[in-house]
Design a protein around this motif. Structure first.
Motif, short mmCIF file in Angstrom:
data_model
loop_
_atom_site.label_atom_id
_atom_site.label_comp_id
_atom_site.label_asym_id
_atom_site.label_seq_id
_atom_site.Cartn_x
_atom_site.Cartn_y
_atom_site.Cartn_z
N THR A 512 11.13 -3.01 -5.02
CA THR A 512 9.99 -2.20 -4.49
C THR A 512 9.40 -1.10 -5.57
O THR A 512 10.40 -0.89 -6.47
CB THR A 512 10.43 -1.18 -3.22
OG1 THR A 512 11.14 -2.13 -2.30
CG2 THR A 512 9.33 -0.51 -2.78
N THR A 515 7.36 4.22 -7.41
CA THR A 515 6.37 5.27 -7.03
C THR A 515 6.45 5.48 -5.40
O THR A 515 6.20 6.45 -4.62
CB THR A 515 4.76 5.18 -7.13
OG1 THR A 515 4.54 4.00 -6.92
CG2 THR A 515 4.73 5.38 -8.65
N SER A 516 6.49 4.25 -4.74
CA SER A 516 6.70 4.27 -3.16
C SER A 516 8.14 4.88 -2.69
O SER A 516 7.99 5.12 -1.43
CB SER A 516 6.25 2.76 -2.76
OG SER A 516 7.19 1.80 -3.32
N GLN A 567 6.33 2.00 5.29
CA GLN A 567 6.73 0.91 4.34
C GLN A 567 6.57 -0.28 4.97
O GLN A 567 6.09 -1.69 4.58
CB GLN A 567 7.76 1.18 3.53
CG GLN A 567 7.25 2.32 2.24
CD GLN A 567 8.53 2.56 1.39
OE1 GLN A 567 9.66 1.95 1.50
NE2 GLN A 567 8.37 3.46 0.31
N GLN A 705 -2.69 -0.78 -0.88
CA GLN A 705 -1.30 -0.75 -0.91
C GLN A 705 -0.90 0.16 -2.05
O GLN A 705 -0.06 1.21 -1.82
CB GLN A 705 -0.64 -2.09 -1.16
CG GLN A 705 0.86 -1.99 -1.23
CD GLN A 705 1.52 -2.19 0.40
OE1 GLN A 705 0.90 -1.92 1.50
NE2 GLN A 705 2.52 -2.40 0.30
N ASP A 706 -1.31 0.12 -3.15
CA ASP A 706 -0.78 0.81 -4.32
C ASP A 706 -1.39 2.19 -4.20
O ASP A 706 -1.02 3.26 -4.44
CB ASP A 706 -1.69 0.09 -5.70
CG ASP A 706 -0.86 -1.30 -6.07
OD1 ASP A 706 0.19 -1.57 -5.37
OD2 ASP A 706 -1.59 -2.10 -6.68
N GLN A 708 -2.13 3.78 -1.50
CA GLN A 708 -1.36 4.44 -0.56
C GLN A 708 -0.01 4.95 -1.15
O GLN A 708 0.30 6.09 -0.86
CB GLN A 708 -1.22 3.78 0.81
CG GLN A 708 -0.51 4.44 1.84
CD GLN A 708 -0.69 3.67 2.98
OE1 GLN A 708 -1.02 2.41 3.22
NE2 GLN A 708 -0.26 4.06 4.25
N SER A 709 0.64 4.04 -1.83
CA SER A 709 1.96 4.46 -2.83
C SER A 709 1.69 5.62 -3.78
O SER A 709 2.37 6.60 -3.39
CB SER A 709 2.40 3.37 -3.49
OG SER A 709 2.84 2.13 -2.47
#
Length: 762
Positions: A512, A515-516, A567, A705-706, A708-709
């Motif tokens: 994973t 950053t997330s 997630q 997705q990136d 949002q992370s």
């Protein structure tokens, strides 16, 4: 032997009946008790129809061929082991002795298998069905097994034993005998079916690529007197390639897995049309003329189609190859750096030249396929160019060769400069392979590991939250009773310890993006601090004051759980999209194979006569079955584009062409096939269009997705600043930065055009 004609004693037997019997025999012993009598165990015989009996024979033959397949794998493994033998190593003799024993064991198993095949032939003869096709094929397998055992495997064992006590150690003849045995066994394994044929194709093309790499290494260091030997070796590889393709074509079976058969046929067709064997023979001609450098340069690209031939046969084989190659590069970089250090300190550099040559040799023998161009990212205006993987590899080989020469000449400055260039090129190549490996991992594994890890995190955090709430309730009861139970303190401490271990585990996660995970880790930090405060007050017998930090810990755990569940949802959606994208891509590849296969059959049908036309029936039937098998995959795109109608027309045309071929009408069949291929090409174009659209949508989702992370990470940092101490203004300025100009979201008009299928962007 007992000669019993059961038909006289049991005249009413029918197919499907079973008879149980035993045999009793006695001698003529003249004693008081009379003859000695012995009785066998009861046996049972079932009477089968000719078709059922031959089916049983085929089943037994499949079992024996499965054993041959295992022996083939053992021989390929033995060949790879033998290739690594170093005559100068202390373990050389012991390894040769062990390999000789293993070859003897293989020989015995081959002889045993041949005897069992003979037993089947004897059974066929006893049942008077020796005229069956199975009898001829069984006899051919029996003879081949005995020949391989006697001429190749036994010779390999003798040659390995001969290395013990030999004045000059040379394992090459034994290696050649092992390789020849494996190649001959491969021809028998092809009879096992399509999956066995695909395995043979993958293993043998890998072997041929390795042979070419070893020959190129010899070309780079050859002397003029080796010209004829090198030319002959190249001609052998060309002959092996032709032999492999001919055996695969002759042994092609169309009775199962139509799409797999078509894929293998297309792979064989690609190697044939590339004229690979002719190009290898051209390299042999250059070697025979003494033009070693030209032969090495001409030979280098010839191994690439052989290396890449395995990829369509085995899912994930390209990822495994790149992973192994990266491990080799890591070793080479470390060893080259160490050698450079030693070169800078040594007085006599000539002693280090052999180490440098050894590193160069390892690089020459490494299998490097053509590195694909990186996929175009969402906001890139130009398609990326393929990275210079082969150029870097050849540059590094040349620099290492120069360093070897300079070390021999004791030219320190020049050698160090060449080594520095080699290290830089190796690192650049490693960076390219790292990026490609990540792309292949996503293609091979998707985001399944991320989904799995996120689900595990969410489940664990839910358990932590439930335990903290239970501890909070126990503390409330203790505060009302003005007590401070020991089990609450112990439970709170145990939970704190487990959360600390859990936080370390997820911070070390490789599946994973870091950053997330920061927001979850930030909430766990709050949990840890609150729990420590609660423990302090509990130990001071102030249960009521522990309630507030325990509530803070429970709230932070609830927030962490919500983050983890979000997630899971995001990764699951992304995984579904990637799976859909791959399914559409597979459908597109399958349709491309169908179109290519039909075009090949058109060309063959146009020149076919009455004798050659029947041989084309099986591939045409297989093509029709391919359309049936690929239809479920095309259902994925049926909702977006009308692929059903042209596919139905194409299937009908293919069936009509098959009927014309059965009527020996080659000209009519070719005309119908040309009509069919037009419909097939239309379906292929429609599926390819959806494939482009799906890839674009996947890019958008991955970008979101990136984003949002990143947003979650920024929110976490902002929260830290709000709750923190120190120079908050400086931290706030560090956190803020303007969005780069190329990260604006795509325009709705362009996005709508692509998704609706109106765009022609590729």
């Amino acid at each position: 032997m007992l000669d019993w004609d059961y038909r006289k004693d049991l005249p009413d037997l029918q197919i499907g009946d079973s008879v149980s019997f035993l045999v009793e025999v006695s001698d003529k012993y003249p004693g008081e008790d009379g003859a000695h009598t012995v009785r066998t165990e009861t046996r049972r015989i079932t009477f089968l129809s000719r078709e059922d009996y031959l089916a049983e024979v085929n089943k037994q033959m499949d079992r024996l061929l499965t054993r041959v397949r295992t022996l083939y794998r053992q021989q390929r493994a033995a060949h790879e082991l033998a290739l690594g033998l170093d005559p100068a190593a202390e373990s050389f003799v012991s390894i040769c002795q062990l390999e000789a024993i293993r070859q003897e064991m293989v020989r015995e198993q081959l002889v045993t298998t041949a005897d069992e095949v003979q037993a089947l032939l004897d059974d066929l003869a006893a049942n008077q069905v020796t005229d069956a096709v199975e009898s001829d094929s069984l006899a051919a397998v029996r003879d081949a097994l005995r020949t391989i055992a006697a001429d190749h495997v036994a010779r390999a064992a003798d040659l390995m034993r001969a290395q013990v006590g030999a004045e000059k150690r040379d394992p090459q003849p034994a290696i050649g005998a092992i390789n020849e045995a494996a190649r001959e066994l491969a021809g028998l394994v092809l009879q096992r079916g399509i999956e066995a044929s695909r395995e043979v194709y993958a293993r043998e093309t890998r072997m041929l690529a390795g042979e070419l790499a070893r020959l190129r290494l010899r070309l780079l260091t050859a002397s003029p007197d080796e010209a004829e030997a090198l030319a002959k070796a190249h001609e052998d590889v060309a002959a092996w390639t032709d032999d492999l393709l001919n055996k695969l074509t002759a042994g092609m079976r169309y009775d199962n897995k139509a799409l797999a058969v078509l894929g293998l046929s297309r792979g064989i067709h690609a190697l044939r049309t590339s004229k690979l064997s002719d190009e290898i023979r051209n390299a042999a001609k250059l070697a025979r003329e003494g033009r070693m450098a030209d032969a090495a340069a001409a030979q280098y690209p010839l191994s690439l189609p052989l290396i890449e031939a395995e990829f369509p046969m085995r899912a994930g084989s390209d990822y495994a190859l790149i992973r192994d190659l990266r491990e080799q590069l890591t070793f080479l970089i470390a060893e080259q750096q160490q050698l450079q250090t030693e070169s800078g300190e040594a007085e006599n550099l000539a002693t280090l030249s052999q180490q440098q040559a050894s590193l160069r040799n390892r690089l020459v023998l490494a299998a490097l396929p053509t590195v694909a161009a990186p996929r175009a990212r969402l906001f890139e205006l130009e398609l990326p160019e393929p990275p210079p993987g082969h150029e870097l590899r050849l540059k590094t080989e040349a620099l290492m060769g120069e360093a070897t020469t300079q070390l021999k000449a004791n030219a320190k400055a020049e050698a160090l400069a060449s080594q520095t260039g080699a290290i830089a090129a190796l690192k650049e190549l490693d960076a390219i392979l790292t990026g490609w490996s990540n792309e292949l991992a996503k293609k091979t594994l998707g985001v399944s590991s991320q989904v799995s890890d996120a689900s595990a995190r969410a489940g664990t955090l839910e358990q932590f939250e439930a335990r903290q709430i239970a501890l909070l309730e126990q503390t409330e009861e203790a505060a009302l009773d003005e007590k401070n139970p020991k089990e609450v303190i112990e439970g709170q401490q145990a939970l704190l310890d487990e959360i600390g271990i859990f936080a370390k585990e997820i911070s070390d996660s490789e599946s994973t993006p870091a950053t997330s995970l920061l927001p979850i880790l930030g909430r766990l930090e709050v949990v840890g601090e609150a729990m420590k405060e609660a423990l302090t007050t509990l130990r001071d017998n102030r249960a009521e004051e522990a309630l507030e930090p325990q509530e803070q810990a429970a709230v932070a755990l609830a927030e962490a759980t919500a983050l983890a569940q979000n997630q899971v949802a995001r990764f699951t959606l992304l995984q579904q999209l990637i799976s859909f994208e791959q399914a559409v891509a597979n459908a597109s590849d399958g349709m491309a194979d169908v179109v290519g296969g039909q075009n090949d059959l058109i060309a063959a049908t146009k020149v076919a006569d009455e004798k050659s036309l029947p041989a084309l029936l099986a591939p045409q039937k297989n093509l029709l079955q391919c359309l049936t098998d690929i239809a479920p995959a095309l259902d994925l795109v049926a909702a977006r584009l009308d692929v059903g109608t042209p596919l139905v027309f194409a299937a009908s045309d293919v069936e009509d062409a098959l009927m014309a071929m059965e009527d020996d009408d080659a000209e009519g069949a070719a005309e119908i096939q040309e009509i069919a291929v037009e419909s097939l090409a239309k379906v292929n174009a429609l599926v390819a269009e959806v494939s482009v659209q799906t890839a674009y949508v996947a890019e958008i989702v991955e970008y979101l997705q990136d984003a949002q992370s990143t947003a979650a990470m920024l929110s976490f940092r902002q929260r830290q600043i709000r709750e923190g101490e120190g120079d908050l203004l400086k931290a706030q300025k560090t956190l803020w930065h303007p969005m780069p100009p190329n990260t604006a979201p795509p325009s709705p008009r362009w996005r709508a055009g692509l998704i609706s299928g109106n765009s022609t962007r590729r």
